[in-house]
Design an enzyme around this catalytic site. Sequence first.
Site, mmCIF file in Angstrom:
data_model
loop_
_atom_site.group_PDB
_atom_site.id
_atom_site.type_symbol
_atom_site.label_atom_id
_atom_site.label_comp_id
_atom_site.label_asym_id
_atom_site.label_seq_id
_atom_site.Cartn_x
_atom_site.Cartn_y
_atom_site.Cartn_z
ATOM 1 N N ASP A 90 0.829 -1.198 0.000
ATOM 2 C CA ASP A 90 0.000 0.000 0.000
ATOM 3 C C ASP A 90 0.873 1.262 0.000
ATOM 4 O O ASP A 90 1.833 1.355 0.767
ATOM 5 C CB ASP A 90 -0.873 -0.045 1.264
ATOM 6 C CG ASP A 90 -2.021 0.935 1.245
ATOM 7 O OD1 ASP A 90 -2.874 0.831 0.353
ATOM 8 O OD2 ASP A 90 -2.059 1.808 2.137
ATOM 9 N N GLU A 112 2.061 -0.318 -4.839
ATOM 10 C CA GLU A 112 1.090 0.706 -5.247
ATOM 11 C C GLU A 112 1.832 2.040 -5.283
ATOM 12 O O GLU A 112 2.209 2.571 -4.241
ATOM 13 C CB GLU A 112 -0.083 0.802 -4.269
ATOM 14 C CG GLU A 112 -1.131 1.787 -4.772
ATOM 15 C CD GLU A 112 -2.029 2.377 -3.691
ATOM 16 O OE1 GLU A 112 -3.123 2.847 -4.023
ATOM 17 O OE2 GLU A 112 -1.626 2.394 -2.511
HETATM 18 C C1 GLC Z 1 -4.281 2.939 -0.739
HETATM 19 C C2 GLC Z 1 -5.480 2.033 -0.751
HETATM 20 C C3 GLC Z 1 -6.683 2.825 -0.348
HETATM 21 C C4 GLC Z 1 -6.468 3.358 1.045
HETATM 22 C C5 GLC Z 1 -5.169 4.142 1.144
HETATM 23 C C6 GLC Z 1 -4.758 4.322 2.566
HETATM 24 O O1 GLC Z 1 -4.354 3.914 -1.720
HETATM 25 O O2 GLC Z 1 -5.612 1.423 -1.989
HETATM 26 O O3 GLC Z 1 -7.860 2.056 -0.390
HETATM 27 O O4 GLC Z 1 -7.541 4.168 1.432
HETATM 28 O O5 GLC Z 1 -4.098 3.498 0.517
HETATM 29 O O6 GLC Z 1 -4.310 3.105 3.086
#
Ligand code: GLC
Length: 551
Positions: free
Chosen positions: A217, A280
């Site tokens: 994440d 991500e």
């Molecule tokens: C990422 C996740 C999202 C979340 C954020 C904070 O972007 O995909 O769903 O709200 O991180 O953890």
Amino acid sequence: MDSWWTHAVIYQIYPRSFMDANGDGIGDLAGIRARLDYLAWLGVDAIWLSPIYPSPMADFGYDVADYTDVDPQYGTLAEFDARQIRVLLDFVPNHTSDRHPWFVESRSSRDNPKRHWYIWRDAAFLDGGVPCTPPGSSLAGAPTSRSASSRSRPPNNWLSNFGGSAWQWDEATGQYYYHAFLEEQPDLNWRNPRVEAAMFDVLRFWLARGVDGFRVDVLWHLIKDEQFRDNPPNPAYRPGMSPYQSLLASFSADRPEIHALVMRMRRVLGEFGDRLLLGEIYLPIERLVTYYGPEGPAAHVPFNFQLIQLPWTATTIGVAVEAYERALPGGAAAAWVLGNHDKPRVARRLGAGQARVAAMLLLTLRGTPTIYNGDELGLVGVVRPAPESLDPKGRTLPGFSRDAGRTPMQWDASANAGFTTGGPWLPVQPDFARVNVAVERDDPRSMLSLHRRLLQLRRTDVALARGIYTPAHRGDCVVAFGREFEEQRRVVALNFSSDVQRVVLEGGVGGRVLLSTHLDRSDAVSGEVLLRPDEGVIVAVEERRRSPRPA
Ligand code: GLC
Ligand code: CA
């Protein structure tokens, strides 16, 4: 040797919305288990589970209260251990829940041993001893003690992704803590070696249980500027964009020190063999590719979100794909996606016809693609009135709710689309009797059948599975590219328009259509291929150097 994931297709499951086995309206591990046959039939190689850890669910699991267990809403650790498919877990290292015992300790006093596990800062005017507001402003003369007025002067201008300042005042200890997302999601301090050690042990806990890797994440957020300098304004900011985007995150994310950290993280995975770290990372491609790291891509792939973010035109997408293929370090492959639990669904963005074209693009590009659960059915989700948003982002930023992309999977025509026997936590689409797995499985032309055919082809066709990428043709309305392995050559030609388009096959060669997004042709083609509106085709091109036939 190739890693297991080099040619794999990943399927993202949003556990709350996949399948509910106990009738409480919320998906769970038992539900996922009950649907593993479906995933095998579909032909995906691995699943990525959005967070299943114990959580107060302020951000539906992205606020983790315990990294080494399963939330009772979803099931048990024993159930998780009994899985029968490759699994990537969602690792959420940037922040914990404010109920995580580490943060409970951290906020308990300024000299608690866990204080510096999080990012605590004095109010701006306490730091330098000088008030930061000019005399005469409405804030001038505010008390300089640890009082409520300190709240108006956070340490710097950093913003929360979910609206407002990223700094939360803590009355009890008289300091601010930093949260890039909700105030219930305090950011960990990754400059503290104890945090790194504890979090790496979390990775080891799951790796030892056999998980095949992690989706990490907000990986680019982990390290912040050591001096906490203000972020600069974003010159490209326009009204209607999220207020978070009014500043460039130059100092709050993508700091140079992140790369060494990612390498250390990769090394932890390496202790356990062939595991995947999928990051991500929302950054422009020249920044994105730096995350592959200097030692080559052997254990790490950043997601490329351009197919979600860019305008859906043949020119833009064609240029982006080619530019990325050129920018990738040698041997690396992309991780393309069309959707996830944070974005409006691809079929809503592009419409049903282009969503099929997009599926063909996703599953024929070189690399490790990820399918978001439900996109294979063509789900569009359900947009609800802003005040009803269950997503916290939609509550603080009306219009930005992510609920519509998180509505439940639609399995059959029974009540609640077979997702639950209770009341679903988010509604299913009104047309669920028509749009569901059972109906689409029996329809040879459905979106689901298209996905299955694409996945089968990718598995059996060596050029599509392993071939190099070659740019073929670009125009205002068509994206076409080649995939080549030894003598085998495929051309993928995608019509982004609602007019007929003609694509010339390089060298005037002939071939045969292996698959059309319309699922209704396998004709021979010669010299060119005609694309109907919204049609994409995969053509097996005849070998270029055919030996002349003996007379
Ligand atoms: C990422 C996740 C999202 C979340 C954020 C904070 O972007 O995909 O769903 O709200 O991180 O953890
Ligand atoms: Ca349940």
